[in-house]
Design an enzyme around this catalytic site. Structure first.
Site, PDB file in Angstrom:
ATOM      1  N   CYS A  84       0.872  -1.179   0.000  1.00  0.00           N
ATOM      2  CA  CYS A  84       0.000   0.000   0.000  1.00  0.00           C
ATOM      3  C   CYS A  84       0.904   1.222   0.000  1.00  0.00           C
ATOM      4  CB  CYS A  84      -0.852   0.032   1.264  1.00  0.00           C
ATOM      5  SG  CYS A  84      -1.808  -1.447   1.493  1.00  0.00           S
ATOM      6  N   ARG A  86       1.544   1.717  -5.935  1.00  0.00           N
ATOM      7  CA  ARG A  86       1.657   0.725  -4.853  1.00  0.00           C
ATOM      8  C   ARG A  86       0.299   0.154  -4.466  1.00  0.00           C
ATOM      9  NH1 ARG A  86       6.396   0.424  -1.931  1.00  0.00           N
ATOM     10  NH2 ARG A  86       5.270  -0.406  -0.151  1.00  0.00           N
ATOM     11  N   TRP A 135      -3.892  -1.523  -1.310  1.00  0.00           N
ATOM     12  CA  TRP A 135      -3.832  -2.737  -2.119  1.00  0.00           C
ATOM     13  C   TRP A 135      -4.369  -3.816  -1.196  1.00  0.00           C
ATOM     14  CZ3 TRP A 135      -2.767  -3.531  -7.130  1.00  0.00           C
ATOM     15  CH2 TRP A 135      -2.579  -4.845  -7.573  1.00  0.00           C
ATOM     16  N   ASN A 151       0.650  -0.626   6.298  1.00  0.00           N
ATOM     17  CA  ASN A 151       1.014  -1.509   5.194  1.00  0.00           C
ATOM     18  C   ASN A 151       1.627  -2.740   5.837  1.00  0.00           C
ATOM     19  OD1 ASN A 151       1.683  -2.648   2.756  1.00  0.00           O
ATOM     20  ND2 ASN A 151       3.626  -1.543   2.590  1.00  0.00           N
ATOM     21  N   GLY A 152       1.028  -3.911   5.574  1.00  0.00           N
ATOM     22  CA  GLY A 152       1.569  -5.151   6.149  1.00  0.00           C
ATOM     23  C   GLY A 152       0.420  -6.069   6.545  1.00  0.00           C
ATOM     24  N   GLU A 192       8.741 -19.533 -20.698  1.00  0.00           N
ATOM     25  CA  GLU A 192       8.602 -18.203 -20.072  1.00  0.00           C
ATOM     26  C   GLU A 192       9.735 -17.277 -20.504  1.00  0.00           C
ATOM     27  OE1 GLU A 192       6.385 -16.616 -18.781  1.00  0.00           O
ATOM     28  OE2 GLU A 192       7.342 -14.987 -17.692  1.00  0.00           O
ATOM     29  N   LYS A 210       9.162 -13.693 -22.430  1.00  0.00           N
ATOM     30  CA  LYS A 210       9.724 -12.412 -21.957  1.00  0.00           C
ATOM     31  C   LYS A 210      10.490 -11.719 -23.080  1.00  0.00           C
ATOM     32  CE  LYS A 210       7.783 -11.745 -18.858  1.00  0.00           C
ATOM     33  NZ  LYS A 210       6.784 -12.717 -18.803  1.00  0.00           N
ATOM     34  N   GLU A 229       8.095 -10.433 -25.807  1.00  0.00           N
ATOM     35  CA  GLU A 229       7.215  -9.339 -25.360  1.00  0.00           C
ATOM     36  C   GLU A 229       7.914  -7.999 -25.325  1.00  0.00           C
ATOM     37  OE1 GLU A 229       4.117  -9.733 -22.069  1.00  0.00           O
ATOM     38  OE2 GLU A 229       5.756 -11.008 -21.420  1.00  0.00           O
ATOM     39  N   HIS A 265      13.116 -33.203 -33.358  1.00  0.00           N
ATOM     40  CA  HIS A 265      11.953 -33.453 -34.238  1.00  0.00           C
ATOM     41  C   HIS A 265      11.617 -32.213 -35.056  1.00  0.00           C
ATOM     42  CE1 HIS A 265      11.477 -37.202 -32.028  1.00  0.00           C
ATOM     43  NE2 HIS A 265      11.683 -36.496 -30.945  1.00  0.00           N
ATOM     44  N   LYS A 273      -1.718  -4.719 -20.068  1.00  0.00           N
ATOM     45  CA  LYS A 273      -1.365  -5.406 -18.824  1.00  0.00           C
ATOM     46  C   LYS A 273      -2.413  -6.464 -18.474  1.00  0.00           C
ATOM     47  CE  LYS A 273       0.891  -6.553 -15.240  1.00  0.00           C
ATOM     48  NZ  LYS A 273       2.008  -7.487 -15.476  1.00  0.00           N
TER      49      LYS A 273
END
Ligand code: AGP
Length: 609
Positions: A2, A27, A74, A100-101, A481, A485, A488, A504, A604
Site C-alpha cells: 500500500c 503501490r 492494495w 502496510n503489512g 517463459e 519475456k 514481449e 523433431h 497489462k
C-alpha cells in the site's frame, strides 16, 4: 503493498498529502483515504476507487489541519470497500492510523478487544491496531503505541495521529518499508521515496521494530524497548520523475528486483513453524481436499507457464493428476469435468477475459474453483470458491515477473499442504520443503547480484532476430517463459521447446546465427540428457547460453556462456532459473530502445477476448 504518507507541519497539509499519495498510486489503488487534525478534532475522507476519482467526490484538499495521514490501498485482509479503506480509527474517533503489512494474530486480538467492549467498523486486520492503542492509552501517545506493538505479530509500516496530540505523529516499522523525510519546519513519513521527494531530499530509514515520534521541529527514533536510536540521515540523489520507479529506469526492472520481497510477503503468514497453514484461505473441508481425483488448471500467457510448473509440482509431490489448459481453449471445448475434479485458475490481474470465462464454464459444470490471483476483489477472485492470493503488490510492467514467481510460490505451498494432507509426504519432508522455500528470497537476491554479467551477455545478443529456448522436466515451462519475456519486450522472435523435441524439427534452425538458451540446472533425471542436447546444438555451430547450478563446472566446458543460480531442490529451480532470463530479456530490450513497460500491441490485463 500500500502507499502511506504522513506530514506534521506548520502549514495546512491536505494538499501536500494528496499530491504525495498520488505519487504512490502504483503501490495500490483500490481505495484511498486521508485524515487530518484541526482544532483538536479528527476529520477523515475515504472511499473506493482510484485517487483522482475519489478526490472528485470527497475533495481531500478541503481538510484543514497541519497534521495528517493519507493511504492508497492494495487490499489484503478485508475486501475492497469504503469501510475497509484506510485510515482506521478507535472507538472514540481520537486515533487514526494507516498501515502496510499483515497483522497475523489479528483474529485473537480482535476477539479480546471485543470482549472489552470495543466495536469494529471494518473487516480489516489493521483496525485492530487502532483499538489496541486506545486500550493502552493513558495520556502518553508514544507509550500507548509501544505497548500495543508489543502484542502485534506480523509485518507493519504504520503512521498514527491522535486528536489529543495535535502536532505529533508516531511511525513504526517491522518488515514493511517506511521512510522518514526531514523538512524545514515540517517532517514526513512515506512508504516510498517518490511521495516526499518534492518536499525534501533528506531521509532516514526506520529499521525493523523501531518507532519514531515526529513533530514539525524534530524526529526522535526509539527501539520498542524504549532505547533511543541515532539514525543516519541520507540525501536522495534521484530526480523526482524517476523516483516513482524507486530509482529504477523501468517498472519491469523494479519488479524483477522486488521478487525477494514479493515472495517473502506471499509466504508471510502461511507457514507456522513446520506446518503450512492454508486451511482458512482454501475454504474447503480437509475431507473434500483429500477426495480430489484430478486438478484442471486454466490460465493464459505467463500464468499458463506457472500452471505447467504447478502440474509438475502437484504430480511429483502431492501425487494428484493435473491437466493444464489454455483458458481460451478450455472455455469453448465443452470440457469433460468428472466428479471430484478441482478446477484452478491462475491470473495476476484477476480480470483476463478468457480465464474468467473458463472458470464460469467450470462452475456451470458444477466444479469447485480455487484461483491464484494478485489483485484483491478482482472479478476472478470474486467468482471463485476460494482464492490463494499472491502478495506481489501492484505489477505495473506489462511483462509479468514478480507475479509469476509469486504464483510459483503459492503453487509450491499448496503442493506441500496437499501432499501432507493426503498422507503422501511425511512431516520430516514437509519441514525440509519449508526450509527450501524460505531460502528462495535470499537466493534470488544473489542471482540479481550477477546482473552485470547478464547485461554484458545481453549486449552481445541484442542484434539477433531469433532465439531458441530449451528446457526439460520442470524447466521446460521456464524455457517457454524465457522465450515469452524476450518476445514481449524486445520483439525478437523466440521459441521455447522441450529440449528433447529439438530433434523433431527445430534443430534445422540451428546455425551460428541462432542463439540457444538452455535451462540446464542439475536434477536426478534429465540433466545428463540435457547435456547431450547441448552437444547436438554445439555440433551444428549453435551459440549456447546455459542457466546452470552453481558449482557445475562440467557444463561450462560445453557451452559458450553460463549463468549460474544457487543450489536448491530441483523442484524450486524454476523460481531461480527464470530470474536471469527476465533480466536477459530486459537488457536486450533496453539495448534495442524498446518501450519496455508498455510494449507495442500489449496490455497489462487482456480483458477482452
Ligand atoms: C505476461 O508477461 C504477459 N503480460 C501475459 O502473457 C499475461 O501473463 C497474460 O495476459 C495473463 O494475464 P493474467 O495473469 O493477468 O491473467
Amino acid at each position: 503493498m500500500c502507499g502511506i504518507v504522513g506530514i506534521v507541519s506548520g502549514r495546512k497539509v491536505s494538499g501536500m498529502l494528496l499530491e504525495a499519495i498520488k505519487r504512490l498510486e502504483y503501490r495500490g489503488y483500490d481505495s484511498v483515504g486521508m485524515a487530518c487534525i484541526a482544532e483538536g478534532r479528527l476529520a477523515t475522507k475515504k472511499d473506493i476507487g482510484k485517487i483522482g476519482e475519489v478526490d472528485k467526490k470527497v475533495d481531500f484538499s478541503s481538510l484543514e489541519g497541519t497534521t495528517g495521514l493519507a493511504h492508497s490501498r492494495w487490499a489484503t485482509h478485508g475486501g475492497v470497500s469504503r469501510k475497509n479503506a484506510h485510515p482506521h480509527e478507535d472507538c472514540k474517533g481520537n486515533i487514526s492510523l494507516v498501515h502496510n503489512g499483515i497483522v497475523e494474530n489479528h483474529n485473537e486480538l480482535k476477539a479480546e478487544l471485543q470482549k472489552k467492549g470495543h466495536f469494529f467498523a471494518s473487516d480489516t486486520d489493521t483496525e485492530v491496531i487502532a483499538h489496541l492503542i486506545e486500550e493502552h492509552y493513558h495520556g502518553n501517545f508514544l507509550d500507548a503505541v509501544k505497548a500495543a506493538l508489543q502484542q502485534i505479530e506480523g509485518s507493519y509500516a504504520l503512521g498514527i495521529i491522535h486528536a489529543k496530540h495535535p502536532g505529533q505523529m508516531v511511525a513504526a516499522r517491522n518488515e514493511s518499508p517506511l521512510i522518514i523525510g526531514l523538512g524545514k519546519d515540517e517532517n514526513f513519513i512515506a512508504s516510498d521515496v517518490p511521495a516526499i521527494l518534492p518536499y525534501t531530499k533528506k531521509v532516514t530509514y526506520l529499521g525493523n521494530r523501531e518507532i519514531a515520534l515526529l513533530t514539525k521541529e524534530k524526529v526522535e527514533v526509539f527501539g520498542l524497548d524504549g532505547t533511543k536510536r541515532d539514525k543516519a540521515v541520507e540525501a536522495i540523489t534521484w530526480a523526482a520523475e524517476s523516483a516513482e520507479k524507486h530509482g529504477f529506469s523501468h517498472f519491469m526492472l523494479k519488479e524483477i528486483h522486488e521478487q525477494p520481497q514479493a515472495i517473502a510477503e506471499t509466504i508471510n503468514g502461511r507457514i507456522q513453524e513446520t506446518l503450512i497453514t492454508l486451511a482458512k484461505e482454501l475454504n474447503f473441508k480437509d475431507a473434500e481436499l483429500k477426495k480430489i481425483e484430478r486438478i484442471i488448471i486454466v490460465a493464459c500467457g505467463t500464468s499458463w507457464h506457472a500452471a505447467l510448473v504447478g502440474e509438475f509440482m502437484l504430480e511429483e509431490l502431492a501425487k494428484v493428476p493435473v491437466e493444464v489448459e489454455y483458458a481460451s481453449e478450455f472455455r469453448y471445448r465443452d470440457p469433460i469435468i468428472p466428479p471430484d475434479t478441482l478446477v484452478m485458475s491462475i491470473s495476476q490481474s484477476g480480470e483476463t477475459a478468457d480465464t474468467l470465462a473458463a472458470i464460469r464454464e467450470a462452475k456451470k459444470k458444477k466444479a469447485k474453483v480455487i484461483s491464484i490471483v494478485n489483485v484483491k476483489g478482482s472479478s476472478i477472485a470474486r467468482e471463485s470458491d476460494a482464492v490463494l492470493y499472491t502478495y506481489a503488490g501492484p505489477e505495473i510492467g506489462v511483462a509479468s515477473t514478480k507475479a509469476f514467481t509469486s504464483q510459483l510460490t503459492v503453487l509450491y505451498l499448496l503442493t506441500v499442504y496437499l501432499a501432507k494432507l493426503r498422507g503422501v509426504m511425511p512431516q520430516d519432508q514437509v519441514s525440509n520443503r519449508i526450509r527450501d522455500i524460505r531460502k528462495i528470497p535470499l537466493q534470488i537476491t544473489q542471482v540479481l547480484e550477477d546482473k552485470e554479467n547478464i547485461l554484458s551477455l545481453a549486449a552481445s545478443f541484442s542484434r539477433h532476430s531469433n532465439a531458441l529456448y530449451l528446457g526439460r522436466g520442470i524447466n521446460y515451462p521456464i524455457a517457454l517463459e524465457g522465450a515469452l519475456k524476450l518476445k514481449e519486450v524486445s520483439y525478437i522472435h523466440a521459441e521455447g521447446y522441450p529440449a528433447a523435441e529439438m530433434k523433431h524439427g527445430p534443430i534445422a534452425l540451428i546455425d551460428k546465427n541462432m542463439p540457444v538458451i538452455v535451462v540446464a540446472t542439475k536434477d536426478t533425471r534429465t540433466y545428463k540428457k540435457v547435456l547431450s542436447n547441448i552437444e547436438e546444438v554445439k555440433s551444428r555451430g549453435g551459440k549456447i547460453i546455459a542457466i546452470a547450478s552453481r558449482g557445475d563446472h562440467e557444463i561450462a566446458k560445453k557451452v559458450d556462456h553460463v549463468l549460474y543460480i544457487p543450489e536448491n531442490s530441483y523442484i524450486l529451480a524454476p523460481l531461480l532459473a527464470v530470474v536471469p532470463l527476465q533480466l536477459f530479456a530486459y537488457y536486450i530490450a533496453l539495448k534495442r530502445g524498446c518501450d519496455i513497460d508498455k510494449p507495442r500491441n500489449l496490455a497489462k490485463a487482456v480483458v477482452v477476448e
